[in-house]
Motif scaffolding. Structure first.
Motif, PDB file in Angstrom:
ATOM      1  N   THR A 180     -24.885  42.269 -20.878  1.00  0.00           N
ATOM      2  CA  THR A 180     -26.130  42.024 -20.147  1.00  0.00           C
ATOM      3  C   THR A 180     -26.260  43.115 -19.090  1.00  0.00           C
ATOM      4  O   THR A 180     -25.498  43.131 -18.126  1.00  0.00           O
ATOM      5  CB  THR A 180     -26.100  40.636 -19.473  1.00  0.00           C
TER       6      THR A 180
ATOM      7  N   VAL B 298     -29.966  41.796 -23.150  1.00  0.00           N
ATOM      8  CA  VAL B 298     -28.663  41.450 -23.695  1.00  0.00           C
ATOM      9  C   VAL B 298     -28.573  42.151 -25.035  1.00  0.00           C
ATOM     10  O   VAL B 298     -29.514  42.104 -25.834  1.00  0.00           O
ATOM     11  CB  VAL B 298     -28.519  39.922 -23.858  1.00  0.00           C
TER      12      VAL B 298
ATOM     13  N   VAL C 200     -33.551  38.859 -20.680  1.00  0.00           N
ATOM     14  CA  VAL C 200     -33.237  37.742 -19.798  1.00  0.00           C
ATOM     15  C   VAL C 200     -34.538  37.253 -19.168  1.00  0.00           C
ATOM     16  O   VAL C 200     -35.291  38.039 -18.598  1.00  0.00           O
ATOM     17  CB  VAL C 200     -32.232  38.166 -18.708  1.00  0.00           C
TER      18      VAL C 200
END
Length: 173
Positions: A94, A85, A128
């Protein structure tokens, strides 16, 4: 029969206490999140080195879908093929990191045909670590402080009512 009632009462009290602890933890997270984003006007909250974002486009479809929540570890230490991100102007994006060249990152959405414009490592928010599908509404409820306060008050009142009921059964005043 009285023994069974006592056992059920103790189990319900334990479950209620567990829910109360969870509700308090979620309330603290919600208050921290709201304080950082609404009062301090930050683009994202930093809660113990993690943050979360709701995905609003289909650029990562099949891997991450619109409405999914991504849990992000705030870090600049990322590797090729990580889903990262990053900030690009006023957007938070993202995408998958497909190439690292010195201090420059090349990213691309899994559903996109083209690579993104190169970014600097400093633009990275983090990587992530978890994709949570189908919880957008739950997140909106949990991160609304007013709702969390009402849940905590309700659970507290239920706990008080249960403890008063126990005292009456034992003949205490």
């Amino acid at each position: 029969m009285n023994k069974l009632k006592k056992i059920i009462g103790k189990i319900s009290e334990a479950v209620l206490n567990i829910f109360l602890v969870i509700a308090i933890i979620l309330a603290i997270i919600a208050i921290c999140y709201s304080f950082q984003t609404k009062v301090l006007k930050k683009k994202y909250a930093n809660i113990l080195g993690y943050t979360a974002f709701e995905v609003v486009t289909g650029s990562m479809s099949n891997t991450i879908n619109v409405g999914d929540i991504v849990l992000v570890k705030i870090t600049k230490n990322v590797s090729e093929n990580d889903i990262i991100v990053y900030e690009n102007e006023d957007e938070i994006i993202t995408h998958r990191l497909i190439k690292i060249e010195d201090n420059t990152f090349i990213t691309k959405g899994d559903a996109n045909n083209q690579e993104d414009e190169p970014i600097c490592q400093e633009q990275t928010i983090g990587k992530v670590i978890k994709i949570m599908s189908g919880i957008t509404i739950l997140r909106k409820v949990l991160f609304t402080p007013e709702v969390m306060i009402l849940i905590i008050i309700s659970m507290s009142l239920m706990g008080i009512a249960m403890s008063l009921g126990d005292k009456e059964e034992n003949g205490e005043n």
